[in-house]
Design an enzyme around this catalytic site. Structure first.
Site, PDB file in Angstrom:
ATOM      1  N   ASP A  47      12.003   5.444  -8.322  1.00  0.00           N
ATOM      2  CA  ASP A  47      12.090   3.983  -8.363  1.00  0.00           C
ATOM      3  C   ASP A  47      13.484   3.527  -8.827  1.00  0.00           C
ATOM      4  O   ASP A  47      13.614   2.887  -9.869  1.00  0.00           O
ATOM      5  CB  ASP A  47      10.987   3.417  -9.270  1.00  0.00           C
ATOM      6  CG  ASP A  47       9.611   3.932  -8.847  1.00  0.00           C
ATOM      7  OD1 ASP A  47       9.261   5.056  -9.244  1.00  0.00           O
ATOM      8  OD2 ASP A  47       8.923   3.234  -8.093  1.00  0.00           O
ATOM      9  N   HIS A 219       0.447  -0.329 -12.242  1.00  0.00           N
ATOM     10  CA  HIS A 219      -0.425  -0.117 -11.079  1.00  0.00           C
ATOM     11  C   HIS A 219      -1.651   0.706 -11.441  1.00  0.00           C
ATOM     12  O   HIS A 219      -2.700   0.588 -10.821  1.00  0.00           O
ATOM     13  CB  HIS A 219       0.326   0.588  -9.943  1.00  0.00           C
ATOM     14  CG  HIS A 219       1.497  -0.172  -9.432  1.00  0.00           C
ATOM     15  ND1 HIS A 219       2.784   0.092  -9.831  1.00  0.00           N
ATOM     16  CD2 HIS A 219       1.577  -1.194  -8.554  1.00  0.00           C
ATOM     17  CE1 HIS A 219       3.617  -0.743  -9.218  1.00  0.00           C
ATOM     18  NE2 HIS A 219       2.913  -1.529  -8.439  1.00  0.00           N
ATOM     19  N   ASP A 246       4.650   3.638 -10.925  1.00  0.00           N
ATOM     20  CA  ASP A 246       4.626   2.903 -12.189  1.00  0.00           C
ATOM     21  C   ASP A 246       5.999   3.119 -12.809  1.00  0.00           C
ATOM     22  O   ASP A 246       6.461   4.261 -12.941  1.00  0.00           O
ATOM     23  CB  ASP A 246       3.505   3.414 -13.111  1.00  0.00           C
ATOM     24  CG  ASP A 246       2.231   2.605 -12.909  1.00  0.00           C
ATOM     25  OD1 ASP A 246       2.319   1.491 -12.330  1.00  0.00           O
ATOM     26  OD2 ASP A 246       1.157   3.066 -13.320  1.00  0.00           O
TER      27      ASP A 246
END
Ligand SMILES: *[C@@H]1O[C@H](CO)[C@@H](O)[C@H](O)[C@H]1NC(C)=O
Ligand SMILES: *[C@@H]1O[C@H](CO)[C@@H](O)[C@H](O)[C@H]1NC(C)=O
Length: 327
Positions: A47, A219, A246
């Site tokens: 991410d 999430h 996450d």
């Protein structure tokens, strides 16, 4: 034109999906050598791609230092590589601005193995082998196996498992080229994974997805993966499941399951207080900020460490196991 051809080909294949499934090739396999002393070390990040902003560059700097200290062999990305919607094409400047020009430390000039989870926008851009010509480190596929003697990594394309992306896409546009018909795609993926796990003789088996199976983050658990993926991982007694999605760093060591659940989703898109439920069975560590994870493996030992943007060690996990034998 090529896209159109692929699309029609998919439909032709779909008509014969039953026999295609049974004769099609298994997961693509890559090899990465271990060190002369039989160890392998790597960093895991997820991410991340936001053109250096939101602490992405600070995480990258620390990865460089830790990478040098551990003399890493490779980097693993758990996905969500380019925000907000992946790459628009192979010419998208984000590839350089969020990847090539960010992770510049010498120790990070190793192969980066990544699953692809950016299904919004142009799904095929990140998968295009031409990107490897722009930056030799880049290797991104939907699902594949990475073998390194002492350890096999199984990258699983978890995005197509999630119902809501199909049923309630909201204002997002998903690019499902290569995934439809979904039912056949998932059945084939699980079958290929099962075969690859069965064939694996590595002492360590690590599965990497984008979505968490278990997480207390924003999430949280992914119900579809608990139902469809987890049973296969349990049957094959894998050691770790590593994910992003996450935007945190997390370790869950369930008392009911033998698998260590590790989240490394703090490459840039993390924020304080992003936590969903405080109590979950086996929660060992949760950090709602940016950072990354390292793994050092030998035939019988594994050491996992989580770091923040200052390179401070936040948590570690040491595992050891007997030598697995197929005899
Ligand atoms: C293997 O060698 C590397 C240096 O190349 C070193 O960093 C690492 O600690 C060694 N590991 C073991 C288990 O001896
Ligand atoms: C960068 O990291 C620091 C330290 O964790 C944090 O206080 C700050 O909010 C982060 N900045 C952004 C933009 O996320």
């Amino acid at each position: 034109m090529a896209g159109l051809w692929n699309h029609s080909l998919q439909w032709v294949l779909a008509c014969f999906s039953f026999c295609i499934i049974s004769i099609s090739a298994e997961l693509q396999r890559f090899e990465h050598p271990i060190k002369a002393n039989g160890s392998l070390s790597l960093l895991v990040i997820g991410d991340w791609g936001r053109r250096g902003h939101y602490n992405q560059s600070l995480v990258a700097d620390q990865m460089g230092w830790i990478g040098e200290k551990l003399n890493i062999d490779l980097v693993v990305s758990t996905g969500d590589n380019f925000y907000e919607n992946g790459l628009t094409s192979i010419h998208d400047p984000s590839f350089k601005k969020s990847f090539a020009k960010i992770y510049t430390a010498k120790s990070l000039q190793k192969r980066w193995y990544s699953g692809n989870h950016d299904y919004r926008g142009n799904v095929e851009a990140q998968l295009n082998p031409i990107l490897r010509k722009i930056d030799r480190r880049w290797l991104c596929l939907r699902s594949f196996v990475l073998s390194s003697g002492i350890v096999d990594f199984f990258f699983v394309d978890t995005t197509p498992f999630v119902d809501k992306y199909f049923l309630r896409p909201g204002h997002h546009t998903y690019d499902w080229r290569g995934v439809l018909p979904r039912k056949e795609y998932l059945a084939k993926l699980l079958k290929d994974l099962d075969l690859a796990l069965t064939a694996s003789t590595a002492n360590w088996k690590i599965v990497i997805g984008h979505h968490p199976i278990q997480s207390i983050g924003h999430h949280g658990d992914t119900a579809e993966l608990i139902v469809r993926l987890l049973p296969i991982l349990e049957v094959h007694d894998i050691d770790m499941y590593i994910n992003g999605h996450d935007h945190c760093l997390e370790h869950i060591s369930s008392t009911r399951r033998h698998i260590q659940f590790l989240t490394s989703g703090g490459g840039s898109k993390a924020w304080n207080g992003d936590i969903d439920q405080l109590n979950q069975d086996g929660l060992k560590f949760y950090y709602d900020g940016q950072g990354f994870m390292s793994a050092e493996l030998t035939q019988t030992e594994a050491r996992i460490v989580f770091y923040d943007i200052f390179g401070k060690v936040l948590h570690n996990l040491d595992l050891s196991k007997e030598l697995y034998s197929t005899m």
